[in-house]
Every structure is written in C-alpha cells, then in structure tokens.
Write a protein that holds these residues in place. Structure first.
Motif, PDB file in Angstrom:
ATOM      1  N   ALA A 198      33.982  29.172  36.293  1.00 29.59           N
ATOM      2  CA  ALA A 198      33.469  29.850  37.482  1.00 29.59           C
ATOM      3  C   ALA A 198      34.540  29.825  38.568  1.00 29.59           C
ATOM      4  O   ALA A 198      35.427  28.959  38.561  1.00 29.59           O
ATOM      5  N   PRO A 199      34.487  30.769  39.518  1.00 32.26           N
ATOM      6  CA  PRO A 199      35.515  30.812  40.566  1.00 32.26           C
ATOM      7  C   PRO A 199      35.383  29.666  41.555  1.00 32.26           C
ATOM      8  O   PRO A 199      34.285  29.156  41.793  1.00 32.26           O
ATOM      9  N   ARG A 200      36.518  29.307  42.125  1.00 33.22           N
ATOM     10  CA  ARG A 200      36.557  28.261  43.146  1.00 33.22           C
ATOM     11  C   ARG A 200      37.224  28.814  44.406  1.00 33.22           C
ATOM     12  O   ARG A 200      38.274  29.453  44.325  1.00 33.22           O
ATOM     13  N   GLY A 201      36.623  28.553  45.532  1.00 36.08           N
ATOM     14  CA  GLY A 201      37.242  28.898  46.811  1.00 36.08           C
ATOM     15  C   GLY A 201      37.703  30.335  46.888  1.00 36.08           C
ATOM     16  O   GLY A 201      36.921  31.268  46.706  1.00 36.08           O
ATOM     17  N   ARG A 202      38.985  30.518  47.130  1.00 37.58           N
ATOM     18  CA  ARG A 202      39.550  31.852  47.338  1.00 37.58           C
ATOM     19  C   ARG A 202      39.622  32.676  46.060  1.00 37.58           C
ATOM     20  O   ARG A 202      39.943  33.868  46.108  1.00 37.58           O
ATOM     21  N   GLU A 203      39.322  32.065  44.917  1.00 37.97           N
ATOM     22  CA  GLU A 203      39.293  32.833  43.669  1.00 37.97           C
ATOM     23  C   GLU A 203      38.091  33.781  43.624  1.00 37.97           C
ATOM     24  O   GLU A 203      38.105  34.765  42.893  1.00 37.97           O
ATOM     25  N   ARG A 204      37.058  33.460  44.408  1.00 34.99           N
ATOM     26  CA  ARG A 204      35.789  34.179  44.273  1.00 34.99           C
ATOM     27  C   ARG A 204      35.923  35.671  44.568  1.00 34.99           C
ATOM     28  O   ARG A 204      35.337  36.510  43.870  1.00 34.99           O
ATOM     29  N   ALA A 205      36.679  36.027  45.590  1.00 34.14           N
ATOM     30  CA  ALA A 205      36.802  37.444  45.953  1.00 34.14           C
ATOM     31  C   ALA A 205      37.457  38.269  44.848  1.00 34.14           C
ATOM     32  O   ALA A 205      36.880  39.272  44.396  1.00 34.14           O
ATOM     33  N   PRO A 206      38.658  37.906  44.364  1.00 37.18           N
ATOM     34  CA  PRO A 206      39.239  38.699  43.274  1.00 37.18           C
ATOM     35  C   PRO A 206      38.448  38.593  41.980  1.00 37.18           C
ATOM     36  O   PRO A 206      38.407  39.542  41.195  1.00 37.18           O
ATOM     37  N   TYR A 207      37.810  37.459  41.748  1.00 38.13           N
ATOM     38  CA  TYR A 207      36.980  37.268  40.554  1.00 38.13           C
ATOM     39  C   TYR A 207      35.888  38.335  40.518  1.00 38.13           C
ATOM     40  O   TYR A 207      35.719  39.046  39.521  1.00 38.13           O
ATOM     41  N   LEU A 208      35.144  38.456  41.595  1.00 32.75           N
ATOM     42  CA  LEU A 208      34.071  39.445  41.659  1.00 32.75           C
ATOM     43  C   LEU A 208      34.626  40.864  41.724  1.00 32.75           C
ATOM     44  O   LEU A 208      34.114  41.776  41.062  1.00 32.75           O
ATOM     45  N   ARG A 209      35.655  41.056  42.520  1.00 33.23           N
ATOM     46  CA  ARG A 209      36.203  42.400  42.703  1.00 33.23           C
ATOM     47  C   ARG A 209      36.637  43.017  41.388  1.00 33.23           C
ATOM     48  O   ARG A 209      36.224  44.134  41.048  1.00 33.23           O
ATOM     49  N   TRP A 210      37.443  42.303  40.624  1.00 33.65           N
ATOM     50  CA  TRP A 210      38.025  42.916  39.438  1.00 33.65           C
ATOM     51  C   TRP A 210      37.082  42.914  38.245  1.00 33.65           C
ATOM     52  O   TRP A 210      37.156  43.805  37.404  1.00 33.65           O
ATOM     53  N   MET A 211      36.160  41.947  38.190  1.00 33.38           N
ATOM     54  CA  MET A 211      35.177  42.004  37.119  1.00 33.38           C
ATOM     55  C   MET A 211      34.260  43.215  37.311  1.00 33.38           C
ATOM     56  O   MET A 211      34.001  43.968  36.362  1.00 33.38           O
ATOM     57  N   PHE A 212      33.800  43.419  38.547  1.00 35.89           N
ATOM     58  CA  PHE A 212      32.915  44.551  38.807  1.00 35.89           C
ATOM     59  C   PHE A 212      33.667  45.877  38.738  1.00 35.89           C
ATOM     60  O   PHE A 212      33.108  46.881  38.284  1.00 35.89           O
ATOM     61  N   PHE A 213      34.913  45.897  39.161  1.00 31.97           N
ATOM     62  CA  PHE A 213      35.698  47.132  39.058  1.00 31.97           C
ATOM     63  C   PHE A 213      35.880  47.523  37.594  1.00 31.97           C
ATOM     64  O   PHE A 213      35.757  48.704  37.231  1.00 31.97           O
ATOM     65  N   THR A 214      36.164  46.547  36.748  1.00 33.50           N
ATOM     66  CA  THR A 214      36.380  46.832  35.330  1.00 33.50           C
ATOM     67  C   THR A 214      35.100  47.309  34.667  1.00 33.50           C
ATOM     68  O   THR A 214      35.111  48.266  33.877  1.00 33.50           O
ATOM     69  N   ALA A 215      33.983  46.649  34.990  1.00 35.65           N
ATOM     70  CA  ALA A 215      32.706  47.016  34.377  1.00 35.65           C
ATOM     71  C   ALA A 215      32.183  48.356  34.880  1.00 35.65           C
ATOM     72  O   ALA A 215      31.453  49.042  34.168  1.00 35.65           O
ATOM     73  N   GLY A 216      32.575  48.739  36.095  1.00 34.51           N
ATOM     74  CA  GLY A 216      32.070  49.973  36.679  1.00 34.51           C
ATOM     75  C   GLY A 216      33.089  51.112  36.662  1.00 34.51           C
ATOM     76  O   GLY A 216      33.179  51.865  35.684  1.00 34.51           O
ATOM     77  N   PRO A 217      33.873  51.243  37.726  1.00 33.67           N
ATOM     78  CA  PRO A 217      34.806  52.373  37.822  1.00 33.67           C
ATOM     79  C   PRO A 217      35.793  52.501  36.666  1.00 33.67           C
ATOM     80  O   PRO A 217      36.005  53.605  36.158  1.00 33.67           O
ATOM     81  N   LEU A 218      36.403  51.387  36.241  1.00 35.93           N
ATOM     82  CA  LEU A 218      37.411  51.500  35.181  1.00 35.93           C
ATOM     83  C   LEU A 218      36.785  51.965  33.877  1.00 35.93           C
ATOM     84  O   LEU A 218      37.306  52.869  33.218  1.00 35.93           O
ATOM     85  N   GLU A 219      35.672  51.348  33.492  1.00 35.80           N
ATOM     86  CA  GLU A 219      35.028  51.783  32.253  1.00 35.80           C
ATOM     87  C   GLU A 219      34.556  53.228  32.381  1.00 35.80           C
ATOM     88  O   GLU A 219      34.648  54.010  31.425  1.00 35.80           O
ATOM     89  N   GLY A 220      34.049  53.598  33.549  1.00 35.97           N
ATOM     90  CA  GLY A 220      33.637  54.986  33.755  1.00 35.97           C
ATOM     91  C   GLY A 220      34.784  55.954  33.546  1.00 35.97           C
ATOM     92  O   GLY A 220      34.631  57.007  32.916  1.00 35.97           O
ATOM     93  N   ALA A 221      35.950  55.601  34.082  1.00 39.14           N
ATOM     94  CA  ALA A 221      37.130  56.456  33.917  1.00 39.14           C
ATOM     95  C   ALA A 221      37.517  56.581  32.451  1.00 39.14           C
ATOM     96  O   ALA A 221      37.861  57.675  31.969  1.00 39.14           O
ATOM     97  N   MET A 222      37.443  55.464  31.713  1.00 43.91           N
ATOM     98  CA  MET A 222      37.819  55.480  30.308  1.00 43.91           C
ATOM     99  C   MET A 222      36.837  56.302  29.477  1.00 43.91           C
ATOM    100  O   MET A 222      37.239  57.099  28.615  1.00 43.91           O
ATOM    101  N   ILE A 223      35.540  56.122  29.728  1.00 39.29           N
ATOM    102  CA  ILE A 223      34.536  56.870  28.965  1.00 39.29           C
ATOM    103  C   ILE A 223      34.632  58.355  29.263  1.00 39.29           C
ATOM    104  O   ILE A 223      34.531  59.201  28.358  1.00 39.29           O
ATOM    105  N   ASP A 224      34.846  58.705  30.515  1.00 37.91           N
ATOM    106  CA  ASP A 224      35.008  60.121  30.853  1.00 37.91           C
ATOM    107  C   ASP A 224      36.216  60.714  30.134  1.00 37.91           C
ATOM    108  O   ASP A 224      36.174  61.869  29.669  1.00 37.91           O
TER     109      ASP A 224
END
Length: 207
Positions: free
Chosen positions: A80-106
């Motif tokens: 799990a993320p610690r301290g300042r890791e939390r922001a990039p942890y959430l940002r890039w996991m959600f970006f990959t699951a959402g916008p990036l995968e959407g771009a790839m599927i399209d």
C-alpha cells in the motif's frame, strides 16, 4: 480467512494472480470456462467477469480494485502507498484503468474520435495518453516513487500487455520499467502458474 480467486489464464486474471503472489497469503483458484461460468462466480459477480475475488465474503472485481484492496487488506506485504507515494499511486493506477485502457481499446476497435470532441473521451488523443503514462513511468524507478507498490502490479501489467500485442510502442522507458518488475519472484511465480494452466487447457482442447 478464506480467499477465493476466479480467473482464466488468458485474461486480466493474470494481474490479480501476480498481486496474490505478492501478498503471499494462501488462496483458492477457481478456473472459469468461458462456455460455462460457475454459479459461485455469477452469484458473486452477475457479469461473470474475471478476475473476481471473494475475501471472507467480501466480493471485489476489476483488476485495479483487486490490487488496491489486497494491498490494504494485507498490510504486512508492504504494497500500500505511504505518505507522498499516495498521490502518484492513485493517479497512475486510475489513469491506466480508465483513460489509457480506453485509448487502447478504441485503437483496437478502430474508433476515431471526431475532431473537436477529444475532450469527451478522457484521454484526449491516443498519442497524448501514451505520452502521459510515459511521464509517470519515467519519474521514478516505480510508479509511486522509489519503492514497488500495488500500483506497479496494475500499471506494469497493462504496459506489459499493451507492448506485447503492439498497442504500445516499446519505448526505452517502458521496457526498462518492465525489466525491473519482471525481476520480482512473485511475478515469475504468477507467470509460471498461469502459463502452466494455459498449456493444460490447450492440451485438453486438442485431445
């Protein structure tokens, strides 16, 4: 503690398998046949999707959610993320699951975003989505910082999958990141398990 894992060896279940191997806790694997999904899976997840896990009665589906859930449910694994890791942890996991995968599927489906409508799809353009994830990967050795976390399981799996099938160009940044991830014993165990299961299925189909 009971932990049941519904999967197929040629699916996003590979992501959850890797995460399960990382936490190092015992789990039961239930293999899913595309032509006849087990009743227990459909009861847990009416869509019949894999991966789905059931942990002490709690149902979690969607590979990114499974990674995040297991990191929190089993803190001893240190994923799990610690301290300042939390922001990039959430940002890039959600970006990959959402916008990036959407771009790839399209891209796979041949979907062309109309001129002037790029703001509606969440990823702008395919090129912008690729450049964005490279920005995240290039910032540190791992996606949330200098330490491996559950976000690397998800983001790394996606980048590995997309580069393997030619959807994402094999930029030096991506390949160096994958090399670091593929040194992990848990990744190697997970791949060996799923490759063996896939070989068994293919052998049975040929008999």
């Amino acid at each position: 503690m009971t932990l049941t894992f519904f999967t197929h060896p040629m699916s996003r279940g590979r992501i959850a398998r890797w995460m399960l191997e990382e936490i190092g806790e015992p789990y039961e694997t239930v293999l899913v046949d595309w032509n006849g999904k087990p009743a227990a899976l459909v009861e847990a997840n009416p869509l019949g999707k894999v991966p789905t896990i059931v942990h002490d009665g709690a149902v979690v589906s969607e590979a990114a959610a499974i990674c995040a859930y297991l990191a929190e449910a089993f803190p001893a694994a240190g994923l799990a993320p610690r301290g300042r890791e939390r922001a990039p942890y959430l940002r890039w996991m959600f970006f990959t699951a959402g916008p990036l995968e959407g771009a790839m599927i399209d891209r796979v489906l041949g979907v062309e975003v109309p001129v002037g409508r790029q703001g509606m799809v969440g990823y702008g353009s395919f090129a912008q989505a690729v450049d964005a994830i490279e920005l995240g990967v290039a910032a540190h050795d791992y996606i949330a910082g200098d330490r491996f976390t559950a976000a690397d399981v998800y983001v790394g799996s996606a980048i590995g999958w997309f580069t393997q099938f030619g959807l994402l160009e094999k930029r030096e940044t991506f390949m160096a990141y994958l090399d670091r991830l593929h040194e992990r014993p848990a990744w190697q165990r997970a791949v060996a398990i799923d490759d063996a299961l896939l070989a068994e299925q293919e052998g049975a189909a040929q008999r």
